[in-house]
Design a protein around this motif. Structure first.
Motif, PDB file in Angstrom:
ATOM      1  N   LYS A   1       0.834  -1.210   0.000  1.00 37.23           N
ATOM      2  CA  LYS A   1       0.000   0.000   0.000  1.00 37.23           C
ATOM      3  C   LYS A   1       0.863   1.252   0.000  1.00 37.23           C
ATOM      4  O   LYS A   1       0.557   2.234  -0.699  1.00 37.23           O
ATOM      5  CB  LYS A   1      -0.928  -0.019   1.223  1.00 37.23           C
ATOM      6  N   LEU A   2       1.934   1.241   0.806  1.00 40.71           N
ATOM      7  CA  LEU A   2       2.820   2.401   0.834  1.00 40.71           C
ATOM      8  C   LEU A   2       3.475   2.616  -0.526  1.00 40.71           C
ATOM      9  O   LEU A   2       3.547   3.751  -1.024  1.00 40.71           O
ATOM     10  CB  LEU A   2       3.894   2.207   1.912  1.00 40.71           C
TER      11      LEU A   2
ATOM     12  N   PHE B   1       1.912   9.186  -6.240  1.00 40.60           N
ATOM     13  CA  PHE B   1       2.223  10.600  -6.019  1.00 40.60           C
ATOM     14  C   PHE B   1       3.676  10.954  -6.382  1.00 40.60           C
ATOM     15  O   PHE B   1       4.109  12.071  -6.165  1.00 40.60           O
ATOM     16  CB  PHE B   1       1.966  10.971  -4.550  1.00 40.60           C
ATOM     17  N   HIS B   2       4.396   9.961  -6.913  1.00 35.77           N
ATOM     18  CA  HIS B   2       5.789  10.179  -7.358  1.00 35.77           C
ATOM     19  C   HIS B   2       6.650  10.695  -6.201  1.00 35.77           C
ATOM     20  O   HIS B   2       7.378  11.670  -6.328  1.00 35.77           O
ATOM     21  CB  HIS B   2       5.841  11.155  -8.538  1.00 35.77           C
ATOM     22  N   ILE B   3       6.558  10.021  -5.055  1.00 31.30           N
ATOM     23  CA  ILE B   3       7.304  10.401  -3.853  1.00 31.30           C
ATOM     24  C   ILE B   3       8.500   9.467  -3.690  1.00 31.30           C
ATOM     25  O   ILE B   3       8.333   8.240  -3.680  1.00 31.30           O
ATOM     26  CB  ILE B   3       6.415  10.315  -2.590  1.00 31.30           C
ATOM     27  N   SER B   4       9.696  10.016  -3.559  1.00 35.05           N
ATOM     28  CA  SER B   4      10.899   9.212  -3.358  1.00 35.05           C
ATOM     29  C   SER B   4      11.094   8.887  -1.880  1.00 35.05           C
ATOM     30  O   SER B   4      10.477   9.511  -1.003  1.00 35.05           O
ATOM     31  CB  SER B   4      12.128   9.951  -3.886  1.00 35.05           C
TER      32      SER B   4
ATOM     33  N   GLN C   1      -1.422  16.154   0.232  1.00 35.12           N
ATOM     34  CA  GLN C   1      -0.788  16.339  -1.067  1.00 35.12           C
ATOM     35  C   GLN C   1      -1.822  16.837  -2.080  1.00 35.12           C
ATOM     36  O   GLN C   1      -2.765  16.132  -2.408  1.00 35.12           O
ATOM     37  CB  GLN C   1      -0.179  15.020  -1.558  1.00 35.12           C
ATOM     38  N   HIS C   2      -1.659  18.055  -2.550  1.00 34.75           N
ATOM     39  CA  HIS C   2      -2.602  18.632  -3.516  1.00 34.75           C
ATOM     40  C   HIS C   2      -2.074  18.389  -4.929  1.00 34.75           C
ATOM     41  O   HIS C   2      -1.488  19.270  -5.566  1.00 34.75           O
ATOM     42  CB  HIS C   2      -2.782  20.127  -3.254  1.00 34.75           C
ATOM     43  N   GLY C   3      -2.245  17.154  -5.405  1.00 35.08           N
ATOM     44  CA  GLY C   3      -1.707  16.771  -6.704  1.00 35.08           C
ATOM     45  C   GLY C   3      -2.721  16.935  -7.822  1.00 35.08           C
ATOM     46  O   GLY C   3      -3.643  17.755  -7.751  1.00 35.08           O
ATOM     47  N   TYR C   4      -2.553  16.116  -8.869  1.00 35.45           N
ATOM     48  CA  TYR C   4      -3.477  16.147  -9.999  1.00 35.45           C
ATOM     49  C   TYR C   4      -4.824  15.572  -9.592  1.00 35.45           C
ATOM     50  O   TYR C   4      -4.947  14.884  -8.580  1.00 35.45           O
ATOM     51  CB  TYR C   4      -2.902  15.358 -11.178  1.00 35.45           C
ATOM     52  N   SER C   5      -5.823  15.837 -10.402  1.00 40.12           N
ATOM     53  CA  SER C   5      -7.177  15.399 -10.055  1.00 40.12           C
ATOM     54  C   SER C   5      -7.267  13.882  -9.927  1.00 40.12           C
ATOM     55  O   SER C   5      -7.972  13.359  -9.058  1.00 40.12           O
ATOM     56  CB  SER C   5      -8.175  15.896 -11.100  1.00 40.12           C
ATOM     57  N   TYR C   6      -6.527  13.146 -10.799  1.00 43.55           N
ATOM     58  CA  TYR C   6      -6.599  11.688 -10.712  1.00 43.55           C
ATOM     59  C   TYR C   6      -5.973  11.181  -9.408  1.00 43.55           C
ATOM     60  O   TYR C   6      -6.401  10.169  -8.855  1.00 43.55           O
ATOM     61  CB  TYR C   6      -5.936  11.042 -11.936  1.00 43.55           C
ATOM     62  N   GLN C   7      -4.951  11.922  -8.882  1.00 44.30           N
ATOM     63  CA  GLN C   7      -4.338  11.525  -7.613  1.00 44.30           C
ATOM     64  C   GLN C   7      -5.285  11.779  -6.445  1.00 44.30           C
ATOM     65  O   GLN C   7      -5.414  10.953  -5.544  1.00 44.30           O
ATOM     66  CB  GLN C   7      -3.028  12.292  -7.414  1.00 44.30           C
ATOM     67  N   GLN C   8      -5.956  12.927  -6.471  1.00 40.90           N
ATOM     68  CA  GLN C   8      -6.920  13.227  -5.417  1.00 40.90           C
ATOM     69  C   GLN C   8      -8.089  12.252  -5.458  1.00 40.90           C
ATOM     70  O   GLN C   8      -8.591  11.816  -4.417  1.00 40.90           O
ATOM     71  CB  GLN C   8      -7.413  14.666  -5.580  1.00 40.90           C
ATOM     72  N   GLU C   9      -8.522  11.890  -6.687  1.00 39.15           N
ATOM     73  CA  GLU C   9      -9.604  10.928  -6.825  1.00 39.15           C
ATOM     74  C   GLU C   9      -9.179   9.562  -6.296  1.00 39.15           C
ATOM     75  O   GLU C   9      -9.981   8.827  -5.699  1.00 39.15           O
ATOM     76  CB  GLU C   9     -10.001  10.815  -8.303  1.00 39.15           C
ATOM     77  N   PHE C  10      -7.893   9.239  -6.460  1.00 40.09           N
ATOM     78  CA  PHE C  10      -7.362   7.975  -5.979  1.00 40.09           C
ATOM     79  C   PHE C  10      -7.470   7.884  -4.454  1.00 40.09           C
ATOM     80  O   PHE C  10      -7.913   6.869  -3.895  1.00 40.09           O
ATOM     81  CB  PHE C  10      -5.907   7.854  -6.429  1.00 40.09           C
TER      82      PHE C  10
END
Length: 524
Positions: free
Chosen positions: A6-7, A14-17, A59-68
């Motif tokens: 899950k992580l 979210f493209h987090i390193s 995280q205020h990302g793209y709409s598809y990320q927020q929808e996720f």
């Protein structure tokens, strides 16, 4: 799906390193790596889970990320309908084996976003080309009117320190107490790199508090441990003087543009903003313009609405409330470290507490003794379940045998030292001996009070990942007993601080057998 799956899913989405997440959570990058490969799994009570959840929720990302994220919360709400808080909901999703498998939802969201991008790109490429220029538009002449304001510019850290000293002196010269609003999201090198300025800063603040001024400060608790410890060494003793209200953001975000506002209500202010804190950005502005000051005051008060109190302060008339808080804290079984400048009150004979209870008003005496018994019972029950490290100066043992020992502990006896008889002092030494022999996980470490370890001049009791109490080391002559803190990053930084103290203590001073020999020598 397991926790690490899950992580990984959220970090990929979210493209987090690893390094970025570890920096935002204020943990080591190797821990994030172990989380991701399944070598480490946070427990259900881990303090890291709500911090991780809060980070992704902010995280205020793209709409598809927020929808996720919304999809995860909506689906998991069906599994645990009794949880309403988004942070608690996402935390439970991470570790709940019944959580819905959302790989399919992830794929669909990604495919939909890709399809949307392609369609928009096609539309853009099919736009008709035109060689004609747009029609001419007449632009009116704009007058600035009478909005011009004067302000002073200060460059680099030296200039910033100069501006701050001017502001502090301005406060000191005011004829009556006022409100001061402080927030700094930027790098704190202007304070940390100049020791003489730190002394001036602390002296001014103490005098300002004694003059009755009220300080409102929003702390950035997602700083690295060294910066947090420096802030603690300054602000914890000042809190014990009163007139400070501290707040923090419960969502651990790192804003792209960082701001600093030092505002003296309706008098003057210092402001600055930066992204990378490069030399060109290291500029601050000092203004006396009332309209501008009031605008920033309004924004500061607005930001407080999203904050939580960072510390709970106990006055002398809240003595039993502090004691009740401490007794309640002992019900949480976790490793405890106590740094103080007197013998631990745990070892005092019952006669000392009974004698002090008689100085209280009649309706408080029974409550006081009941809280003492509850606290001691829980402590001794926990000693066989979790480590307890007691750190205090070796000189305190010698003072105990000097026939003139006065015990100072604001938690139990307010701001007045209580005299200990020779028999009681001897019984305290016997009690220390008994606990050291009886409980394997209990240790006494002796420090040199004149060494570096006394940087934070307060008593500290830290329960790992749970909470911490601070009290004064000597009677300050003001009606404040102590502080209570339970914010995760503060506790994490305190753990580093206390670990560093322990490492510096010579091994002989950390040897249980040697400590017992020294106590026996004093008793003889």
């Amino acid at each position: 799906m397991a926790f690490h799956q899950k992580l990984n899913l959220l970090m990929d989405q979210f493209h987090i390193s690893n390094s970025k997440l570890s920096k935002e959570l204020n943990v080591d990058a190797s821990l994030v790596s172990r989380w991701r490969n399944g070598q480490r799994i946070p427990s259900t009570r881990s303090a890291h889970l709500p911090i991780i959840a809060s980070y992704f929720l902010t995280q205020h990302g793209y709409s598809y990320q927020q929808e996720f994220i919304r999809k995860i919360l909506d689906d998991h709400k069906l599994v645990v309908p009794h949880i309403d808080d988004p942070t608690e909901l996402l935390s439970d999703w991470f570790i709940n084996e019944k959580a819905t498998n959302i790989v399919e939802a992830t794929t669909k969201a990604t495919q939909q976003a890709a399809a949307t991008f392609i369609e928009k790109f096609k539309d853009m490429m099919n736009m008709p080309k035109s060689g004609s220029l747009p029609p001419q538009v007449s632009i009116p002449v704009i007058s600035l009117g009478k909005t011009e304001r004067n302000y002073y510019v200060f460059k680099e850290n030296d200039g910033r320190r100069h501006a701050i000293l001017y502001l502090l002196q301005t406060i000191s010269d005011l004829p009556s107490p006022t409100d001061i609003y402080l927030i700094s999201e930027e790098d704190m090198s202007w304070l940390s790199e100049d020791r003489s300025f730190q002394v001036q800063w602390g002296t001014y603040l103490r005098n300002i508090i004694l003059q009755g001024h009220r300080i409102h400060i929003i702390h950035m608790v997602n700083r690295d441990s060294n910066e947090l410890l420096q802030a603690l060494s300054l602000w914890i003793p000042l809190h014990l003087m009163g007139s400070i209200q501290s707040y923090y953001y419960p969502k651990y975000t790192a804003p792209l543009v960082k701001h600093t506002w030092f505002i003296v209500k309706d008098v003057c202010m210092i402001t600055s903003s930066s992204v990378t804190q490069q030399q060109a950005e290291n500029i601050c502005y000092l203004s006396h313009d009332l309209e501008s000051i009031q605008a920033y005051q309004s924004m500061f008060i607005g930001r407080i609405q999203d904050c939580k109190p960072l510390v709970e302060v106990f006055r002398i008339d809240q003595h039993l409330l502090l004691l009740s808080k401490l007794a309640a804290s002992t019900s949480n079984i976790s490793p405890t470290t106590s740094l103080h400048y007197h013998i631990n009150s745990l070892f005092l004979p019952d006669s000392v507490f009974l004698r002090y209870s008689k100085t209280l008003v009649s309706d408080q005496r029974k409550e006081y003794i009941d809280l003492i018994r509850k606290w001691r019972t829980r402590i001794f029950q926990s000693l066989s379940l979790a480590p307890y490290t007691d750190i205090f100066p070796s000189s305190a043992l010698k003072e105990l045998a000097s026939y003139t020992y006065k015990h100072y502990d604001p938690t139990f006896f307010g701001l007045t030292p209580i005299e200990i008889t020779d028999d009681e002092a001897n019984e305290m030494l016997k009690n220390i001996q008994h606990v050291l022999k009886e409980y394997e996980m209990f240790n006494v470490y002796l420090i040199n009070q004149t060494s570096k370890e006394t940087e934070i001049s307060v008593n500290i009791t830290l329960k790992e990942n749970t909470d911490s109490f601070f009290t004064t080391t000597v009677s300050p002559g003001i009606p404040f007993l102590g502080l209570y803190v339970h914010e995760g990053n503060i506790l994490h930084s305190l753990s580093y601080y206390l670990d560093d103290i322990i490492v510096q203590i010579p091994s002989l001073r950390r040897n249980k057998q040697e400590t017992m020999k020294e106590i026996e020598k004093i008793m003889k």
